[in-house]
Design an enzyme around this catalytic site. Sequence first.
Site, PDB file in Angstrom:
ATOM      1  CE  LYS A 151      20.794 -11.262 -17.446  1.00 53.58           C
ATOM      2  NZ  LYS A 151      19.510 -10.955 -15.726  1.00 53.58           N
ATOM      3  CD  GLU A 193       9.998  -4.514 -13.489  1.00 57.48           C
ATOM      4  OE1 GLU A 193      10.935  -3.988 -12.650  1.00 57.48           O
ATOM      5  OE2 GLU A 193      10.190  -5.879 -13.286  1.00 57.48           O
ATOM      6  CE  LYS A 235      17.631  -4.426 -18.016  1.00 60.38           C
ATOM      7  NZ  LYS A 235      16.812  -5.227 -18.216  1.00 60.38           N
ATOM      8  CD  GLU A 245      30.686  -0.864 -10.437  1.00 61.31           C
ATOM      9  OE1 GLU A 245      30.094  -1.079  -8.515  1.00 61.31           O
ATOM     10  OE2 GLU A 245      30.478   0.240 -10.536  1.00 61.31           O
ATOM     11  NE  ARG A 249      21.456  -7.955 -15.632  1.00 62.14           N
ATOM     12  CZ  ARG A 249      21.374  -7.706 -16.884  1.00 62.14           C
ATOM     13  NH1 ARG A 249      22.677  -7.206 -17.967  1.00 62.14           N
ATOM     14  NH2 ARG A 249      20.654  -7.438 -17.782  1.00 62.14           N
ATOM     15  CG  ASN A 253      18.034  -9.212  -8.796  1.00 62.96           C
ATOM     16  OD1 ASN A 253      16.585  -8.724 -10.005  1.00 62.96           O
ATOM     17  ND2 ASN A 253      18.952  -9.832  -8.973  1.00 62.96           N
ATOM     18  CG  HIS A 256      12.670  -8.525  -8.933  1.00 58.72           C
ATOM     19  ND1 HIS A 256      12.057  -6.642  -9.430  1.00 58.72           N
ATOM     20  CD2 HIS A 256      12.104  -9.198 -10.544  1.00 58.72           C
ATOM     21  CE1 HIS A 256      11.594  -6.904  -9.687  1.00 58.72           C
ATOM     22  NE2 HIS A 256      11.672  -7.497 -11.357  1.00 58.72           N
ATOM     23  CG  HIS A 260      11.420 -14.281  -8.752  1.00 59.65           C
ATOM     24  ND1 HIS A 260      13.069 -13.090  -9.268  1.00 59.65           N
ATOM     25  CD2 HIS A 260      11.204 -12.873 -10.629  1.00 59.65           C
ATOM     26  CE1 HIS A 260      13.123 -12.677 -10.557  1.00 59.65           C
ATOM     27  NE2 HIS A 260      12.259 -12.676 -11.133  1.00 59.65           N
ATOM     28  CG  HIS A 273       7.663 -10.027 -13.549  1.00 66.50           C
ATOM     29  ND1 HIS A 273       8.507 -10.193 -12.427  1.00 66.50           N
ATOM     30  CD2 HIS A 273       8.418  -8.583 -13.785  1.00 66.50           C
ATOM     31  CE1 HIS A 273       9.755  -9.818 -11.814  1.00 66.50           C
ATOM     32  NE2 HIS A 273       9.721  -8.836 -12.712  1.00 66.50           N
TER      33      HIS A 273
HETATM   34  N1  LIG Z   1      14.725  -9.812 -20.913  1.00 66.29           N
HETATM   35  C1  LIG Z   1      15.188  -9.186 -20.165  1.00 66.29           C
HETATM   36  O1  LIG Z   1      15.824  -9.304 -19.482  1.00 66.29           O
HETATM   37  C2  LIG Z   1      13.666  -9.053 -19.457  1.00 66.29           C
HETATM   38  C3  LIG Z   1      13.355  -8.936 -18.106  1.00 66.29           C
HETATM   39  C4  LIG Z   1      11.784  -8.810 -17.645  1.00 66.29           C
HETATM   40  C5  LIG Z   1      11.066  -9.465 -18.377  1.00 66.29           C
HETATM   41  N2  LIG Z   1      11.256 -10.255 -19.436  1.00 66.29           N
HETATM   42  C6  LIG Z   1      10.393 -11.433 -19.983  1.00 66.29           C
HETATM   43  O2  LIG Z   1       9.471 -10.384 -20.647  1.00 66.29           O
HETATM   44  C7  LIG Z   1       8.454 -11.352 -20.640  1.00 66.29           C
HETATM   45  C8  LIG Z   1       7.536 -10.820 -20.031  1.00 66.29           C
HETATM   46  O3  LIG Z   1       6.958  -9.630 -20.858  1.00 66.29           O
HETATM   47  P1  LIG Z   1       5.184  -8.393 -21.446  1.00 66.29           P
HETATM   48  O4  LIG Z   1       4.926  -7.748 -19.616  1.00 66.29           O
HETATM   49  O5  LIG Z   1       5.433  -7.729 -21.728  1.00 66.29           O
HETATM   50  O6  LIG Z   1       4.776  -9.795 -20.733  1.00 66.29           O
HETATM   51  P2  LIG Z   1       4.026 -10.208 -22.444  1.00 66.29           P
HETATM   52  O7  LIG Z   1       4.639 -10.238 -23.407  1.00 66.29           O
HETATM   53  O8  LIG Z   1       3.627 -11.290 -22.226  1.00 66.29           O
HETATM   54  O9  LIG Z   1       3.330  -9.135 -22.586  1.00 66.29           O
HETATM   55  C9  LIG Z   1       2.161  -8.687 -22.433  1.00 66.29           C
HETATM   56  C10 LIG Z   1       0.139  -8.968 -23.582  1.00 66.29           C
HETATM   57  O10 LIG Z   1      -0.588  -8.285 -24.094  1.00 66.29           O
HETATM   58  C11 LIG Z   1       0.348  -7.760 -25.341  1.00 66.29           C
HETATM   59  N3  LIG Z   1       0.401  -6.878 -26.251  1.00 66.29           N
HETATM   60  C12 LIG Z   1       2.129  -6.800 -26.217  1.00 66.29           C
HETATM   61  N4  LIG Z   1       2.223  -5.350 -27.155  1.00 66.29           N
HETATM   62  C13 LIG Z   1       0.534  -4.980 -26.800  1.00 66.29           C
HETATM   63  C14 LIG Z   1      -0.097  -3.895 -27.805  1.00 66.29           C
HETATM   64  N5  LIG Z   1       0.878  -2.661 -27.915  1.00 66.29           N
HETATM   65  N6  LIG Z   1      -1.182  -3.125 -27.246  1.00 66.29           N
HETATM   66  C15 LIG Z   1      -2.134  -4.924 -27.216  1.00 66.29           C
HETATM   67  N7  LIG Z   1      -1.268  -5.875 -25.976  1.00 66.29           N
HETATM   68  C16 LIG Z   1      -0.353  -5.726 -26.538  1.00 66.29           C
HETATM   69  C17 LIG Z   1       0.721  -9.528 -25.851  1.00 66.29           C
HETATM   70  O11 LIG Z   1       0.147  -9.680 -27.011  1.00 66.29           O
HETATM   71  C18 LIG Z   1       0.651  -9.469 -24.533  1.00 66.29           C
HETATM   72  O12 LIG Z   1      -0.295 -10.430 -24.431  1.00 66.29           O
HETATM   73  C19 LIG Z   1       8.111 -12.681 -19.023  1.00 66.29           C
HETATM   74  O13 LIG Z   1       8.476 -13.493 -19.606  1.00 66.29           O
HETATM   75  C20 LIG Z   1       9.337 -12.254 -18.637  1.00 66.29           C
HETATM   76  O14 LIG Z   1      10.430 -13.027 -18.205  1.00 66.29           O
HETATM   77  C21 LIG Z   1      12.817 -10.313 -19.694  1.00 66.29           C
HETATM   78 ZN   LIG Z   2      11.002  -7.621 -13.011  1.00 61.81          ZN
END
Ligand SMILES: NC(=O)c1ccc[n+]([C@@H]2O[C@H](COP(=O)([O-])OP(=O)(O)OC[C@H]3O[C@@H](n4cnc5c(N)ncnc54)[C@H](O)[C@@H]3O)[C@@H](O)[C@H]2O)c1
Ligand SMILES: [Zn+2]
Length: 372
Positions: A151, A193, A235, A245, A249, A253, A256, A260, A273
Site C-alpha cells: 500500500k 504495533e 504482516k 480470503e 486484513r 486493524n 485502530h 484513528h 499513531h
Molecule cells: N503503507 C502502509 O501500509 C502503512 C502502514 C502504516 C503506516 N503507514 C504510514 O506511515 C506513516 C508513518 O510512518 P513513521 O511512523 O515511520 O513516521 P515518519 O516517516 O514520519 O518517521 C518518523 C520520524 O523519524 C525520522 N526518522 C526516520 N528514520 C530515522 C532514523 N533511522 N533515525 C532517526 N530519525 C529517523 C523521520 O524523519 C521522522 O521525523 C504515516 O503516514 C502512515 O500513514 C503506512
Molecule cells: Zn497502525
Amino acid sequence: MPLPAAPTNSSGSPLRLEVQSRAGRYQVHIGSGLAEALPGLMTAAEVPARRFIVSNPTVWRYHGDRFADISAEDPILIPDGERFKHLQTVGRIYDALIRARADRASAIIAIGGGIVGDVAGFAAATYLRGIPVVQVPTTLLAQVDSAIGGKVGVNHPLGKNLIGAFHPPALVAIDPDVLRTLPRREFRAGLYEVVKYGVIASRGLFERVASGLSALFAKEHAALLPVIAESCRIKASVVEADERETGTRRTLNFGHTVGHALEAVTKYRRFRHGEAIAYGMLVAADIALARRTMPPADREALGALITKMGPLPAVADLPSSEVLEAIGRDKKIVNGRLHFVLPLAIGQCEVAPDVTEEELREALARLGLPKA
Ligand SMILES: NC(=O)c1ccc[n+]([C@@H]2O[C@H](COP(=O)([O-])OP(=O)(O)OC[C@H]3O[C@@H](n4cnc5c(N)ncnc54)[C@H](O)[C@@H]3O)[C@@H](O)[C@H]2O)c1
Ligand SMILES: [Zn+2]
C-alpha cells in the site's frame, strides 16, 4: 489464524521472508549490515540499474553515508513530516525524475520512515505508469508494518491516505542498525504495533516483547531481530491471506477503530499513531473483557505491558461523545452496531460484527474519558 513457523534466529545472520502478492513474489531481508549488502541484493532481485534514492534530510543526515554508494544519481530529498505527505511532494519527485531523464529502466529506492515509503512508493507506482520501488525502512513502524504489503499513497486536505495505489516493492531490506538514531518516542510508537501483532496472532511475540523490553529499548540485535522478523511474518501472512480470503486484513486493524478516532479528535497533533493504537487496544480488550470472551489475566498482561512501555499522552480531556462521533465518521455503524476486532486471548482475535455504542462508551469511560 494458522500461521507458518517463525523465522527466529538470534545469531545475527540475515533472515529472509518471501511475500506473495498479486504482482509477483518479493523478498524481505532482515539483518544487520544490510545497507552495505544492498547493491548485491538489488542485482539479485533484478532491480533496474538506474537507481534514484528518495529520502528526507533527517534520515539522510544520519545514514546517507551508508547508502551513498548504491546510486550514482543525486538523492531526492523530500521534506520531513506528515504535513508534506501530499501530491505536491510527489510532484517534486516527478520533477527530479524527469529532469534526470529517468526511464523505464529506472527504480526508486525509498530510504526512510513510513512517510518516505508511502510517498516514494506512490511516485514509483505512477511514474511512467509504474517503475520498481525498493523499500529500505528506517523507523520501527516502517520496518514492521508500512514497508510490507504494497500500500502506497498520500493524504488529501480532506483526509488521510485518500490518494493511493497498490504497488508491491521489488525488495524490502530491513537493517535494525539504522534504528540506533531513532528517537525513543518514535521507537516506542512502532513497538505498539508489534504488541498489536502479538495480541492478534502470536502469544510468543507478545511475551518476547514483555520480557525483553530493556534489551529492545537498548536496540540490542539479539532482541530486535526476532521481534522484527516475527512481526514482518505476521504482516506478510495476513496480507497474503487477504488476497485469497477477504477480511483477514481486518485483524490488522486491532486497536485502530478507537486509535484513528483519538488521532482525529486531537487533529493528529497529540499522539504518535502507535500511541493512539495503544489506547485503542486497551478499549478493545475492555470490551472483550466485559463480554467475558477474553481471560482477565490476558487483559491485565496487555495493560501491564503498555504501562511498562512508557507514558502515553493524556486522554482525560477528550469527551467520549466526540470520540464516538469520529468513529461514526470513519466506520459504518449499522443499526447502532459496528464491526470491531476483539481479542479472544493474547495471540488470538475475532472480528465481532455487533459491538454496540454502549459497550464502546463504557470501555472509553474505563479509560478515563469523560462522558459528556
Ligand atoms: N503503507 C502502509 O501500509 C502503512 C502502514 C502504516 C503506516 N503507514 C504510514 O506511515 C506513516 C508513518 O510512518 P513513521 O511512523 O515511520 O513516521 P515518519 O516517516 O514520519 O518517521 C518518523 C520520524 O523519524 C525520522 N526518522 C526516520 N528514520 C530515522 C532514523 N533511522 N533515525 C532517526 N530519525 C529517523 C523521520 O524523519 C521522522 O521525523 C504515516 O503516514 C502512515 O500513514 C503506512
Ligand atoms: Zn497502525
